[in-house]
Design a protein around this motif. Structure first.
Motif, PDB file in Angstrom:
ATOM      1  N   ARG A   1       0.840  -1.184   0.000  1.00  0.00           N
ATOM      2  CA  ARG A   1       0.000   0.000   0.000  1.00  0.00           C
ATOM      3  C   ARG A   1       0.882   1.243   0.000  1.00  0.00           C
TER       4      ARG A   1
ATOM      5  N   CYS B   1      -1.680   1.163 -10.418  1.00  0.00           N
ATOM      6  CA  CYS B   1      -2.518   1.104  -9.219  1.00  0.00           C
ATOM      7  C   CYS B   1      -3.532  -0.036  -9.367  1.00  0.00           C
TER       8      CYS B   1
ATOM      9  N   PRO C   1      -8.491   1.260  -3.431  1.00  0.00           N
ATOM     10  CA  PRO C   1      -7.780   2.378  -2.796  1.00  0.00           C
ATOM     11  C   PRO C   1      -8.671   3.107  -1.797  1.00  0.00           C
TER      12      PRO C   1
ATOM     13  N   PRO D   1      -3.498   4.046  -2.321  1.00  0.00           N
ATOM     14  CA  PRO D   1      -3.702   3.018  -3.345  1.00  0.00           C
ATOM     15  C   PRO D   1      -2.793   1.816  -3.105  1.00  0.00           C
TER      16      PRO D   1
END
Length: 309
Positions: A204, A234, A240, A258
């Motif tokens: 992350r 992403c 996200p 994200p």
């Protein structure tokens, strides 16, 4: 009695004549040539040296073949780190080579028993003289067995961070982003907190963007959602997270989180940071920065200045 003395005189005269004969240059050359050509002299010595070198090369070849076989066998073992595989392969190679040399020496008539006694005494002395090295050795074996990291992983340990290039039984070589090489003793690694950044396939990316209190947080969140949605690296799952995370002293902090592949972490981090700055400027969203307001006070305290931030 006289006969006994004559016998000794004859013997001494023979020795003198032999000494004179052997000191002649031609005689010495003939003796040397006959010694070199004899099977018990130079020729035999050269044959023994050649046989020893051939046997040594044969043991080297056998050790290499055995190393390849062990490497192929270990590659089929699941959950075995590359560090431990390399250590086992090298240990087998050198053990085979050293034992082979001892066998060859024994076959050529060299008494190798004193060598074992010498090695035993040296190991006992070195055990006391190299206690720190032995501690690194034990730590290296524990790292290889427990495998908290492997070659190619990005780790943070012992005040250093970078990619693991290689590891020996006493130290670990770490390469930083700016291509510096850091050698960390294994005892410092095993005795410290190890952070393995690359062990998970996904990471992350934690970003924080500060906007002014006069700007719309909802608008800024929609801008960030659009940037994350169109970025190729992403991930859609996990989804996200973008939200107002903190009301700071001079800004409203929006958290943008994200997910991406571990190897794409810094690409996403740098891309979104730059893209967010450009889009905020285009949308008229301000990014606060530290500033100071100066107030002039008139009257009794005329001329005094009060500065506030």
């Amino acid at each position: 009695m006289i006969e006994d003395i004559q016998v000794h005189d004859t013997y001494l005269n023979a020795l003198r004549l032999e000494a004179v004969r052997t000191t002649d240059l031609r005689s010495l050359l003939q003796l040397a040539a006959s010694w070199l050509a004899s099977a018990e002299g130079g020729l035999g010595f050269l044959l023994k040296v050649a046989g020893f070198l051939v046997a040594l090369w044969g043991m080297y070849f056998v050790a290499r073949v055995l190393r390849r076989a062990v490497s192929r066998g270990l590659s089929r073992v699941p959950n075995l780190s590359r560090l431990l595989q390399r250590f086992i392969v090298n240990a087998v190679y050198w053990a085979t080579f050293v034992l082979g040399v001892l066998v060859v020496l024994g076959a050529f008539g060299v008494n190798v028993t004193p060598l074992f006694a010498i090695f035993g005494g040296l190991s006992f002395i070195l055990g006391f003289a190299m206690q720190d090295t032995l501690g690194n050795l034990a730590s290296g074996l524990m790292i290889m067995i427990m495998k908290p990291f492997d070659t190619g992983d990005y780790i943070e340990v012992g005040g250093a961070s970078g990619f693991v290039d290689e590891m020996s039984v006493v130290s670990t070589q770490i390469r930083t982003f700016d291509n510096q090489i850091i050698i960390v003793p294994n005892s410092k690694i095993w005795g410290d907190v190890i952070t393995n950044v690359s062990v998970s396939p996904e990471r992350r990316v934690d970003l924080v963007f500060g906007i002014g209190y006069s700007d719309s947080a909802e608008h800024a969140i929609e801008v960030l959602k659009g940037l994350v949605a169109v970025h190729a690296k992403c991930l859609e799952s996990p989804a996200p997270e973008i939200f107002v995370g903190q009301l700071g002293d001079s800004s409203v902090n929006i958290y943008c989180r994200p997910w991406t592949k571990s190897e794409d972490y810094w690409t996403v981090y740098w891309d979104l940071t730059g893209q967010a700055k450009e889009r905020f400027d285009q949308e008229g969203i301000s990014i606060p920065f530290p500033q100071r307001d100066v107030h002039l006070i008139q009257g009794e305290n005329a001329g005094s200045i009060v500065a506030t931030t």
